[in-house]
Design a protein around this motif. Structure first.
Motif, PDB file in Angstrom:
ATOM      1  N   HIS A   9     -23.998   4.428  28.448  1.00 47.79           N
ATOM      2  CA  HIS A   9     -24.939   5.164  27.611  1.00 47.79           C
ATOM      3  C   HIS A   9     -24.348   6.481  27.117  1.00 47.79           C
ATOM      4  CE1 HIS A   9     -26.139   7.869  31.044  1.00 47.79           C
ATOM      5  NE2 HIS A   9     -25.777   6.798  31.738  1.00 47.79           N
ATOM      6  N   THR A  10     -24.725   6.826  25.889  1.00 47.38           N
ATOM      7  CA  THR A  10     -24.395   8.119  25.287  1.00 47.38           C
ATOM      8  C   THR A  10     -25.701   8.786  24.862  1.00 47.38           C
ATOM      9  OG1 THR A  10     -24.113   7.087  23.104  1.00 47.38           O
ATOM     10  CG2 THR A  10     -22.130   7.384  24.451  1.00 47.38           C
ATOM     11  N   ASN A  11     -25.679  10.092  24.725  1.00 50.26           N
ATOM     12  CA  ASN A  11     -26.866  10.816  24.257  1.00 50.26           C
ATOM     13  C   ASN A  11     -26.457  12.162  23.677  1.00 50.26           C
ATOM     14  OD1 ASN A  11     -26.672  11.355  27.439  1.00 50.26           O
ATOM     15  ND2 ASN A  11     -27.525  13.190  26.485  1.00 50.26           N
ATOM     16  N   HIS A  14     -24.925  14.758  18.574  1.00 49.60           N
ATOM     17  CA  HIS A  14     -25.109  15.786  17.542  1.00 49.60           C
ATOM     18  C   HIS A  14     -23.965  15.798  16.527  1.00 49.60           C
ATOM     19  CE1 HIS A  14     -28.760  17.795  18.986  1.00 49.60           C
ATOM     20  NE2 HIS A  14     -28.332  17.519  20.211  1.00 49.60           N
ATOM     21  N   SER A  15     -23.500  14.603  16.165  1.00 54.88           N
ATOM     22  CA  SER A  15     -22.446  14.443  15.157  1.00 54.88           C
ATOM     23  C   SER A  15     -21.180  15.226  15.484  1.00 54.88           C
ATOM     24  CB  SER A  15     -22.961  14.830  13.754  1.00 54.88           C
ATOM     25  OG  SER A  15     -23.943  13.920  13.306  1.00 54.88           O
ATOM     26  N   GLN A  16     -20.943  15.476  16.775  1.00 55.98           N
ATOM     27  CA  GLN A  16     -19.681  16.093  17.207  1.00 55.98           C
ATOM     28  C   GLN A  16     -18.690  14.942  17.456  1.00 55.98           C
ATOM     29  OE1 GLN A  16     -19.215  19.553  17.503  1.00 55.98           O
ATOM     30  NE2 GLN A  16     -21.239  19.649  16.548  1.00 55.98           N
ATOM     31  N   PHE A  17     -17.954  14.588  16.403  1.00 54.54           N
ATOM     32  CA  PHE A  17     -17.199  13.337  16.402  1.00 54.54           C
ATOM     33  C   PHE A  17     -15.811  13.429  17.018  1.00 54.54           C
ATOM     34  CE2 PHE A  17     -19.799  12.531  12.366  1.00 54.54           C
ATOM     35  CZ  PHE A  17     -20.767  11.816  13.056  1.00 54.54           C
ATOM     36  N   ASP A  18     -15.398  14.615  17.472  1.00 52.25           N
ATOM     37  CA  ASP A  18     -14.007  14.784  17.871  1.00 52.25           C
ATOM     38  C   ASP A  18     -13.596  13.864  19.021  1.00 52.25           C
ATOM     39  OD1 ASP A  18     -15.875  16.634  19.122  1.00 52.25           O
ATOM     40  OD2 ASP A  18     -14.171  17.409  20.237  1.00 52.25           O
ATOM     41  N   LEU A 212     -31.954  10.278  42.059  1.00 50.86           N
ATOM     42  CA  LEU A 212     -32.979   9.350  42.511  1.00 50.86           C
ATOM     43  C   LEU A 212     -34.285  10.118  42.699  1.00 50.86           C
ATOM     44  CD1 LEU A 212     -32.948   6.294  43.095  1.00 50.86           C
ATOM     45  CD2 LEU A 212     -32.824   6.858  45.525  1.00 50.86           C
ATOM     46  N   VAL A 213     -35.301   9.743  41.938  1.00 50.92           N
ATOM     47  CA  VAL A 213     -36.637  10.323  42.060  1.00 50.92           C
ATOM     48  C   VAL A 213     -37.591   9.184  42.368  1.00 50.92           C
ATOM     49  CG1 VAL A 213     -38.493  11.590  40.917  1.00 50.92           C
ATOM     50  CG2 VAL A 213     -36.097  12.184  40.449  1.00 50.92           C
ATOM     51  N   ASN A 214     -38.263   9.285  43.522  1.00 47.99           N
ATOM     52  CA  ASN A 214     -39.018   8.138  44.011  1.00 47.99           C
ATOM     53  C   ASN A 214     -37.992   7.020  44.206  1.00 47.99           C
ATOM     54  OD1 ASN A 214     -41.231   6.759  44.897  1.00 47.99           O
ATOM     55  ND2 ASN A 214     -42.391   6.906  42.993  1.00 47.99           N
ATOM     56  N   GLN A 215     -38.154   5.890  43.588  1.00 49.05           N
ATOM     57  CA  GLN A 215     -37.127   4.848  43.668  1.00 49.05           C
ATOM     58  C   GLN A 215     -36.477   4.600  42.308  1.00 49.05           C
ATOM     59  OE1 GLN A 215     -36.025   3.438  46.577  1.00 49.05           O
ATOM     60  NE2 GLN A 215     -37.320   5.074  47.398  1.00 49.05           N
ATOM     61  N   THR A 216     -36.661   5.536  41.388  1.00 49.91           N
ATOM     62  CA  THR A 216     -36.115   5.397  40.038  1.00 49.91           C
ATOM     63  C   THR A 216     -34.842   6.216  39.908  1.00 49.91           C
ATOM     64  OG1 THR A 216     -38.334   5.099  39.117  1.00 49.91           O
ATOM     65  CG2 THR A 216     -36.590   5.716  37.587  1.00 49.91           C
ATOM     66  N   LEU A 217     -33.805   5.612  39.345  1.00 45.44           N
ATOM     67  CA  LEU A 217     -32.537   6.298  39.126  1.00 45.44           C
ATOM     68  C   LEU A 217     -32.535   6.930  37.744  1.00 45.44           C
ATOM     69  CD1 LEU A 217     -29.633   6.918  40.127  1.00 45.44           C
ATOM     70  CD2 LEU A 217     -28.923   4.795  38.985  1.00 45.44           C
ATOM     71  N   LEU A 218     -32.320   8.248  37.694  1.00 46.45           N
ATOM     72  CA  LEU A 218     -32.195   8.974  36.433  1.00 46.45           C
ATOM     73  C   LEU A 218     -30.722   9.153  36.108  1.00 46.45           C
ATOM     74  CD1 LEU A 218     -35.148   9.553  37.221  1.00 46.45           C
ATOM     75  CD2 LEU A 218     -34.836  11.897  36.411  1.00 46.45           C
ATOM     76  N   ALA A 219     -30.376   8.966  34.812  1.00 52.62           N
ATOM     77  CA  ALA A 219     -28.992   9.116  34.366  1.00 52.62           C
ATOM     78  C   ALA A 219     -28.976   9.851  33.038  1.00 52.62           C
ATOM     79  CB  ALA A 219     -28.320   7.753  34.228  1.00 52.62           C
ATOM     80  N   CYS A 220     -27.998  10.736  32.861  1.00 52.49           N
ATOM     81  CA  CYS A 220     -27.839  11.446  31.585  1.00 52.49           C
ATOM     82  C   CYS A 220     -26.404  11.958  31.486  1.00 52.49           C
ATOM     83  CB  CYS A 220     -28.831  12.602  31.465  1.00 52.49           C
ATOM     84  SG  CYS A 220     -28.821  13.372  29.830  1.00 52.49           S
ATOM     85  N   ALA A 221     -25.904  12.041  30.241  1.00 47.42           N
ATOM     86  CA  ALA A 221     -24.489  12.356  30.026  1.00 47.42           C
ATOM     87  C   ALA A 221     -24.284  13.629  29.212  1.00 47.42           C
ATOM     88  CB  ALA A 221     -23.798  11.173  29.343  1.00 47.42           C
ATOM     89  N   GLY A 222     -25.124  14.639  29.428  1.00 51.87           N
ATOM     90  CA  GLY A 222     -24.878  15.945  28.814  1.00 51.87           C
ATOM     91  C   GLY A 222     -25.089  15.950  27.317  1.00 51.87           C
ATOM     92  N   LYS A 223     -24.061  16.383  26.559  1.00 52.44           N
ATOM     93  CA  LYS A 223     -24.166  16.488  25.106  1.00 52.44           C
ATOM     94  C   LYS A 223     -22.783  16.421  24.477  1.00 52.44           C
ATOM     95  CE  LYS A 223     -23.889  21.547  24.977  1.00 52.44           C
ATOM     96  NZ  LYS A 223     -24.503  22.807  24.482  1.00 52.44           N
ATOM     97  N   HIS A 224     -22.783  16.229  23.159  1.00 49.08           N
ATOM     98  CA  HIS A 224     -21.602  16.359  22.300  1.00 49.08           C
ATOM     99  C   HIS A 224     -20.478  15.391  22.663  1.00 49.08           C
ATOM    100  CE1 HIS A 224     -22.836  20.761  21.201  1.00 49.08           C
ATOM    101  NE2 HIS A 224     -23.693  19.853  20.758  1.00 49.08           N
ATOM    102  N   GLY A 225     -20.813  14.287  23.340  1.00 48.28           N
ATOM    103  CA  GLY A 225     -19.782  13.319  23.688  1.00 48.28           C
ATOM    104  C   GLY A 225     -18.844  13.783  24.770  1.00 48.28           C
ATOM    105  N   ASN A 226     -19.232  14.805  25.528  1.00 49.64           N
ATOM    106  CA  ASN A 226     -18.352  15.284  26.597  1.00 49.64           C
ATOM    107  C   ASN A 226     -18.236  14.272  27.734  1.00 49.64           C
ATOM    108  OD1 ASN A 226     -17.749  17.811  25.421  1.00 49.64           O
ATOM    109  ND2 ASN A 226     -19.711  18.628  26.090  1.00 49.64           N
ATOM    110  N   PHE A 227     -19.244  13.416  27.866  1.00 50.29           N
ATOM    111  CA  PHE A 227     -19.227  12.397  28.921  1.00 50.29           C
ATOM    112  C   PHE A 227     -19.772  11.085  28.361  1.00 50.29           C
ATOM    113  CE2 PHE A 227     -19.860  16.472  31.030  1.00 50.29           C
ATOM    114  CZ  PHE A 227     -18.874  16.457  32.005  1.00 50.29           C
TER     115      PHE A 227
END
Length: 456
Positions: A9-11, A14-18, A212-227
Motif C-alpha cells: 500500500h501507498t498513501n 501528493h504528486s512527489q514523483f521523485d 494493533l488496536v483491539n484485534q485490528t491491525l493498523l498500517a500506514c506509510a507516511g507521505k510523499h512516497g518515503n515508504f
C-alpha cells in the motif's frame, strides 16, 4: 490449508514523483515473486496520490497520476481530500475514466444520493483457494467543501456500519482503505471488530510495524512516497492466524540511472502543457515575503473584488517567485502560487475584525515556518490588506476600513483564503459562523483573472 496473502500500500504521495520509479519496480517485482510462490497479492493506494502542486498533475487534472497507478497495477484505491476537493466537480467525475483498478469510496454521492458509476462502496475478491476478502473505502468527512463543489458526502462511520452489515456475512476477511486519519482509524478499530486490517492515510502517520488496536491491525506509510507499506496475513481456512506490517524505506530501494530522467521528463511535460500565455507584463512584478509589493497587492485587491467583499487579508509568504516583464504563462502563475488554496469570504463583526488585524500585525509571522493546510511555501511572511489601513503615531494606532473607523458592532464581509479557516491562526475567523468557500477556484485562478483585468 494455509494461505499467505500480501497487501502492498501507498498513501499521500501528493504528486512527489521523485521516488516513484523505485516504488514502481519494487511493487512489480514483489507481485511477480509472490505469484511465483502461489501467494495472493494486492496493491492498494489510500488517497492523495494527486496534488496539483506538480505541473503535470495540474496540466492534466490528475489524469497523469491515474496512468502511474495503472502502470504499477494497483488493484484498488480510495480518494483523499486532494482528489476530492482541490478539483472542480467535472474533473473529479472524469478523473478515473481510464482507471484499470477499482475505486472504493462508500461515502461519496451525487447530490441526488446516487453513486457515480466509476466507484464502488466495497468489493469482494476471492483467492485461488476460495477465501473471500472484502474491501471497503472511506474518505475524510469534509462535507461542506464537497457540497460547495456539487457532491454529497455521508458521515464515514455511519456509512461504514451500513457497508459492514451488508458485506460481513459474505466474506472471510475484511479490509478498510481509510483516508480518515489515525484518530478515526483507532476509533473504527475499537468500534468495528469485524475489520481485520485498516490501511490508512491523510494524517501522514508512520507505523513501522503497524499498530494493533483491539484485534485490528493498523498500517500506514507516511507521505510523499518515503515508504511502501506491506502487510502479510496468514489464513488457515477458518481464521486469521497471523498478520504483521512493515515499511520499506524508498530511499533504500535500488535506483536506476534512468530514474532521474523519468522524473525530469514528467515535470518538463507538465511545464510544456502549461505554456499558454495569459498576459504581457510591461514591468517585472517582484515577490517578497518580508514586505508588500505590487504583485501581492494585486492579489489582495483581486480576492476582494472576486469575493465582492469590503476588504481582504492575505499573507506574503504565498508568493514563491517573481513575474518577469513580458509574457506570463499559466506555468508562471502555477509556480507563483502552487498551493491548493481557495478564496473564501467570512462575516465577522467589527470588534473581531480589529482583533484579527492586530494579530496579523504581530512580528511572529515574518519567519513562521508553515507546513500543511494546503500551503506549499516555506514561511508565512507578513500580512497585507486591501481596503484596510493602519495608521500608527507615537501613542495610538488607528485601524480604518475604506478610510472610516471600524464599527465594533457592525458585521463586515471580509475576503481571505480558506487556510485561515482551518487552523487557529485567527480564532475570530476560525469561529466565524458564516463562511463561503469558492472550492471551484484556486487563488492562482484569481491571480490570472486579476492580471488579465489589469494588463490586457
Amino acid at each position: 490449508m494455509m494461505e499467505v496473502i500480501h497487501f502492498y500500500h501507498t498513501n499521500d504521495l501528493h504528486s512527489q514523483f521523485d521516488k516513484w520509479p523505485r516504488i514502481n519496480r519494487f511493487i512489480k517485482n514483489k507481485r511477480t515473486e509472490h505469484e511465483r510462490n502461489s501467494e495472493e497479492v494486492f496493491v492498494l493506494d489510500i488517497g492523495d496520490h494527486v496534488d496539483r502542486v506538480h505541473p503535470y498533475t495540474e496540466a492534466t487534472f490528475g489524469q497523469s497520476n491515474i496512468q502511474l497507478l495503472n502502470d504499477v497495477q494497483v488493484d484498488m484505491a480510495t480518494i483523499g481530500n486532494n482528489e476530492g476537493i482541490t478539483m472542480p466537480f467535472e474533473a473529479l467525475d472524469q478523473l478515473y475514466k481510464d482507471a484499470k483498478f477499482e475505486v472504493l469510496i462508500s461515502n461519496l454521492y451525487y447530490p441526488n444520493k446516487e453513486r457515480p458509476k466509476w466507484l464502488k462502496p466495497y468489493t469482494i475478491h476471492e483467492t485461488r483457494q476460495g477465501t473471500k476478502i472484502g474491501f471497503i473505502g472511506l474518505t475524510v468527512f469534509f462535507s461542506k467543501f464537497y457540497q460547495e463543489l456539487g457532491w454529497h458526502l455521508s458521515e464515514p462511520l455511519e456509512e461504514l456500519e451500513k457497508q459492514i452489515s451488508e458485506i460481513k456475512g459474505a466474506v472471510d476477511i475484511l479490509i478498510l482503505l481509510s483516508h480518515l486519519g489515525i484518530n478515526e482509524d483507532e476509533e473504527i478499530a475499537r468500534r468495528f471488530p469485524d475489520i481485520d486490517i485498516i490501511m490508512g492515510g491523510h494524517t501522514h502517520h508512520i507505523l513501522d510495524q503497524g499498530k494493533l488496536v483491539n484485534q485490528t491491525l493498523l498500517a500506514c506509510a507516511g507521505k510523499h512516497g518515503n515508504f511502501v507499506g506491506h502487510v502479510e496475513m496468514v489464513w488457515d481456512g477458518y481464521t486469521v492466524t497471523s498478520k504483521k506490517a512493515e515499511l520499506y524505506d524508498s530511499n533504500q530501494l535500488p535506483a536506476q540511472k534512468e530514474d532521474d530522467k523519468w522524473v525530469k521528463d514528467w515535470r518538463e511535460l507538465g511545464e510544456t502543457l502549461l505554456q499558454e500565455e495569459v498576459v504581457q507584463l510591461p514591468n517585472t512584478l517582484k515577490s517578497n515575503w518580508e514586505q508588500e509589493t505590487k504583485l501581492s497587492q494585486l492579489l489582495a485587491e483581486g480576492i476582494r473584488e472576486w469575493c465582492d467583499a469590503e476588504a481582504s487579508i492575505l499573507n506574503c509568504g504565498l508568493f514563491l517567485k517573481d513575474l518577469e516583464k513580458g509574457p506570463v504563462t499559466k506555468l508562471d502563475i502555477h509556480q507563483l502560487l502552487p498551493h491548493p488554496i481557495n478564496p473564501c469570504t467570512v462575516w465577522i463583526d467589527g470588534q473581531e475584525l480589529i482583533e484579527v488585524v492586530k494579530q496579523a500585525l504581530e512580528e511572529k509571522w515574518m519567519d513562521w515556518i508553515l507546513k500543511g493546510l494546503g500551503f506549499r511555501g516555506k514561511v508565512m511572511g507578513i500580512f497585507l490588506f486591501d481596503g484596510i489601513t493602519v495608521q500608527d503615531d507615537s501613542s495610538t494606532r488607528k485601524i480604518l476600513l475604506n478610510n472610516e473607523p471600524i464599527d465594533p458592532n457592525r458585521i463586515y464581509k471580509i475576503a481571505t483564503i480558506d487556510m485561515f479557516t482551518f487552523g487557529h491562526f485567527f480564532p475570530e475567523i476560525y469561529r466565524a459562523e458564516k463562511k463561503d468557500f469558492d472550492m471551484a477556484h484556486m487563488i492562482r485562478d484569481v491571480m490570472e483573472w486579476k492580471l488579465k483585468r489589469t494588463f490586457s
